[in-house]
Write a protein that holds these residues in place. Structure first.
Motif, short mmCIF file in Angstrom:
data_model
loop_
_atom_site.label_atom_id
_atom_site.label_comp_id
_atom_site.label_asym_id
_atom_site.label_seq_id
_atom_site.Cartn_x
_atom_site.Cartn_y
_atom_site.Cartn_z
N GLU A 15 -0.35 -17.91 24.39
CA GLU A 15 -1.06 -16.66 24.12
C GLU A 15 -0.67 -15.44 24.59
OE1 GLU A 15 -4.93 -18.18 25.47
OE2 GLU A 15 -5.48 -18.83 23.48
N LEU A 55 5.74 -17.48 17.22
CA LEU A 55 4.87 -18.62 16.87
C LEU A 55 5.65 -19.76 16.58
CD1 LEU A 55 2.92 -16.75 13.77
CD2 LEU A 55 2.17 -17.56 15.82
N ALA A 60 2.34 -22.68 18.42
CA ALA A 60 1.17 -22.24 18.11
C ALA A 60 1.21 -22.57 16.27
CB ALA A 60 0.88 -20.91 18.05
N LEU A 61 2.41 -22.51 15.78
CA LEU A 61 2.56 -22.88 14.47
C LEU A 61 2.34 -24.37 14.20
CD1 LEU A 61 2.98 -21.65 11.66
CD2 LEU A 61 5.50 -21.97 11.89
N GLN A 63 0.93 -26.62 16.05
CA GLN A 63 -0.49 -26.73 16.37
C GLN A 63 -1.49 -26.53 15.29
OE1 GLN A 63 -2.00 -24.91 19.81
NE2 GLN A 63 -3.95 -26.21 19.89
N GLY A 64 -1.44 -25.30 14.53
CA GLY A 64 -1.97 -24.93 13.55
C GLY A 64 -2.00 -25.99 12.47
N GLN A 67 -3.61 -29.31 13.25
CA GLN A 67 -5.05 -29.15 13.01
C GLN A 67 -5.52 -29.26 11.57
OE1 GLN A 67 -6.36 -25.61 14.90
NE2 GLN A 67 -6.55 -26.74 17.05
N SER A 68 -4.76 -28.53 10.58
CA SER A 68 -4.94 -28.33 9.24
C SER A 68 -4.62 -29.76 8.65
CB SER A 68 -3.77 -27.59 8.55
OG SER A 68 -4.16 -27.65 7.21
#
Length: 75
Positions: A15, A55, A60-61, A63-64, A67-68
């Motif tokens: 972050e 990203l 972060a990409l 991790q996203g 989660q998706s």
């Protein structure tokens, strides 16, 4: 600068990297608004490349995407 240093204690490394690398974007917007500078397409492209790089580097990409995928599997 004090705000940046105080946020570094609260934010994760990923972050913080995103936050610090967005400072040129805010400078670009501020110079456009307050100084009347024109923003070239090359500058927008450079900003986009920086964001994509952050990203990818921060994870972060990834991790996203995980989660998706979990949401799709769980229903």
């Amino acid at each position: 600068m004090l705000l940046v240093l105080s946020l570094l204690f609260i934010l994760t490394k990923a972050e913080a990297a995103i936050f610090i690398n967005l400072s040129p974007f805010f400078s670009l917007v501020a110079s456009s608004l307050f100084l009347g500078e024109t923003v070239q397409m090359v500058q927008w492209l450079g900003f986009l490349l920086v964001v994509i790089g952050v990203l990818f580097a921060s994870g972060a990409l990834e991790q996203g995407m995980r989660q998706s995928l979990r949401r799709k599997i769980m229903g």
